[in-house]
Enzyme design. Structure first.
Site, PDB file in Angstrom:
ATOM      1  N   CYS A   1     107.640 114.781  99.987  1.00  0.00           N
ATOM      2  CA  CYS A   1     108.571 115.324  99.151  1.00  0.00           C
ATOM      3  C   CYS A   1     108.832 114.421  98.118  1.00  0.00           C
ATOM      4  O   CYS A   1     109.708 114.603  97.372  1.00  0.00           O
ATOM      5  CB  CYS A   1     109.626 115.473 100.199  1.00  0.00           C
ATOM      6  SG  CYS A   1     109.252 116.637 101.507  1.00  0.00           S
TER       7      CYS A   1
ATOM      8  N   HIS B   1     114.969 122.841  97.316  1.00  0.00           N
ATOM      9  CA  HIS B   1     114.239 121.949  97.655  1.00  0.00           C
ATOM     10  C   HIS B   1     112.652 122.113  97.745  1.00  0.00           C
ATOM     11  O   HIS B   1     112.154 122.425  98.817  1.00  0.00           O
ATOM     12  CB  HIS B   1     114.712 121.225  98.730  1.00  0.00           C
ATOM     13  CG  HIS B   1     113.815 119.942  99.198  1.00  0.00           C
ATOM     14  ND1 HIS B   1     113.217 119.115  98.121  1.00  0.00           N
ATOM     15  CD2 HIS B   1     113.521 119.159 100.385  1.00  0.00           C
ATOM     16  CE1 HIS B   1     112.568 118.004  98.781  1.00  0.00           C
ATOM     17  NE2 HIS B   1     112.623 118.075 100.129  1.00  0.00           N
TER      18      HIS B   1
END
Lengths: 387, 387
Positions: free
Chosen positions: A84, A335
């Site tokens: 991420c 996200h």
């Protein structure tokens, strides 16, 4: 080493569950917006931050593919991955290419197309950011891992579920002012506490969503930035820090600290010659509400153990002492894992240029981004100052 | 921009179908060998070239994971991906980090663990290097794509199946002298032509294998190389070129040319101030026999269309005019996709140091590597000179 500036930023019009656009479409939209915003007539090189296009879409080699679909062949194009934190790592790669003198105008983008697979497949893909042999194989997934952090933090510092929920409340309020947000609805502490439990003490509204999206920025040498930049002031990257930590959460000495963020921040502060208390706007990696609390502590923005009270008392609100996630953060804006680190740069650049409309942090000239992978096995911190 | 040198190299003892070692074990072995070879007591940063650890092993985030298993946390650690050119792209990232002045000692490794999945899954994972929407989705796989190149090349230039087979014969002969080779057996043109047909005109012995393996190098500023280097002479990276091309093979203007390699080579030659005829040892990306023929042409080592006759007449043998793939190449040494580009550097460094034993190219002081992804949507070319 040459100084590096950001002269253009771009994103998709809106992030979300975008079934009508593909991986390549997402990236191209954001990249063209960044190129147009910068006003440059060419790029020398490009980087694509992307975590798991192989598992999400059956496509690796996304650097070259995006160069092709952006009409930019034969420019060098490379994908960078750090789970991420892929977006932040891509920014750092572009930064070093300009700093080295190898290239003058570099496009750095991040992208993830996450909704073309079902929930189980997405959970499997995301779990590849953890330790496959010791965590994922045994069935641990990310809500569970961050729930363990939350429990440890609550136990040691007295952090409450209301404080966790306050992170979500603040970020959805901020996100309600961001037209790009996937989930712009305002919520209350009660909404969070009454939402379905995912991994105790984390409710679904403590978790960031699954998102399709992309973001991009244009970098150039700082001494050419004012001449090249066609829209808004250039923003200089004055600090870049990166650090790693154990891939498995259980190997950490302290479960309540994101050590890689603390170490990356120390490097970024040293490089920039700045201190935490000088930061005026910060975008952090709130993949779960507990993450934002622990990260604000690791960055030195609040005292260790005081991240919960800080958000509850409004210290990190847009009009607070140190505004955190004015964009809405991962929680509300969304996200798309490989895009997040680049989108944080987009938000801080717009804030420092004074272009953030209803969510503008007044007078901000110095800002910071913090992007992390997994449970913090990698962290990237960048410090930005408007020129 | 600072000059950059290689001061240490390492690989696994042997490449192949290594069921007893995992992804992380593979990398750590090669990386420790490189660190020991360089004799450095620390590293500042690391890069990991890896194509598809997500699909092959369920593990992304391999930069941080390898830093952890190498005992190197908290150093910055980033994965770089450009399909089968991931290794070369990782080398370039490390090169720029040193060139920029951000770090002094950088480990660049490449790794792929390919045999923990079955053949169908491996074929699917490799096909993610092609265009997912236009090629892979419709069932095209890499032997088919390279077979189309072979047919086009045969049609235009009269290249023969015997010439294709000659690439395999030469590379297996070279590989028989390389203790690390996965398939060190010597073969003949008849062995190739009588082996099973995979995609006409490519027999199975025209194809590189599925391999587990890793390779690593240690980089530092050239002006510190002699002081830091504990074993053998340092080798300077005097040229680095990268280029992209369309992700889909069918979009190319000319199916008989690897245009991205020609463009990357032009940049590398210009940066190094060298010409093709000055190269003394070259490692190229022979994922299929036709690839080596087309690549030697794209690099300017042989005339366009003459790659077939060149290999058949022995021009590219170890004792020929321009030795190509003395290591055995991808064909014999093996092709763990993310590791290949780094392993090419290992071979050329050892050659330039005069450490290659039975397969030594006599007196070589200037060498080159060429690494590509997919059907040539990305290419990396590096030129190396012993200091």
């Amino acid at each position: 080493m040459r100084d590096v500036a950001i002269i253009g930023v771009g994103m998709n019009k809106k992030w979300g569950e975008l079934w009508e656009v593909s991986l390549r479409d997402l990236f191209v939209e954001a990249a063209l917006n960044a190129i147009e915003n910068a006003g440059v007539d060419h790029i020398d090189s490009m980087y694509v931050g992307c975590m798991s296009s192989g598992l999400f879409t059956g496509q690796e080699h996304v650097g070259a593919m995006m160069a092709d679909y952006l009409g930019q062949c034969p420019v060098p194009a490379t994908r960078v991955e750090s789970a991420c934190a892929s977006g932040g790592a891509a920014v750092r790669a572009g930064f070093m290419e300009i700093a080295s003198g190898m290239s003058d105008i570099v496009l750095v983008g991040g992208v993830e197309k996450m909704t073309d697979v079902d929930g189980d497949e997405a959970t499997y893909a995301l779990a590849t950011a953890a330790d496959q042999e010791w965590e994922a194989f045994n069935g641990v997934t990310f809500p569970g891992l961050y729930a363990m952090m939350a429990v440890a933090h609550m136990h040691r510092y007295g952090t409450t579920v209301q404080q966790l929920a306050s992170v979500a409340v603040k970020n959805h309020l901020n996100g309600s002012k961001n037209p790009r947000s996937q989930f712009p609805m305002k919520i209350t502490v009660d909404t969070v506490l009454n939402s379905v439990m995912v991994a105790d003490p984390l409710h679904i509204l403590d978790c960031s969503p699954i998102t399709d999206g992309a973001a991009a920025i244009i970098l150039c040498p700082a001494d050419r930035a004012k001449a090249l930049c066609k829209n808004g002031a250039p923003v200089k990257i004055i600090g870049s820090g990166q650090a790693s930590d154990t891939i498995a959460f259980h190997s950490r000495a302290d479960l309540t600290t994101i050590e890689s963020t603390a170490k990356a921040a120390a490097k970024a502060y040293a490089m920039a010659g700045k201190k935490p208390e000088e930061m005026q706007v910060v975008e952090v990696h709130d993949c779960f509400t507990i993450a934002e609390i622990m990260v604000t502590e690791a960055l030195g923005l609040v005292e260790k153990g005081k991240g919960g009270p800080a958000v509850e008392s409004g210290e990190t609100a847009i009009d607070g002492r140190i505004p955190v996630n004015p964009s809405g953060g991962l929680k509300s804006k969304g996200h798309p894992v490989g895009a997040t680190g680049v989108a944080q740069m987009v938000e801080v650049v717009e804030q420092l240029r004074g272009e953030s409309g209803d969510r503008q942090v007044k007078g901000a000239r110095l800002g910071m981004t913090q992007n992390m992978g997994g449970t913090g096995a990698s962290s990237l911190v960048h410090i930005l100052e408007v020129m």
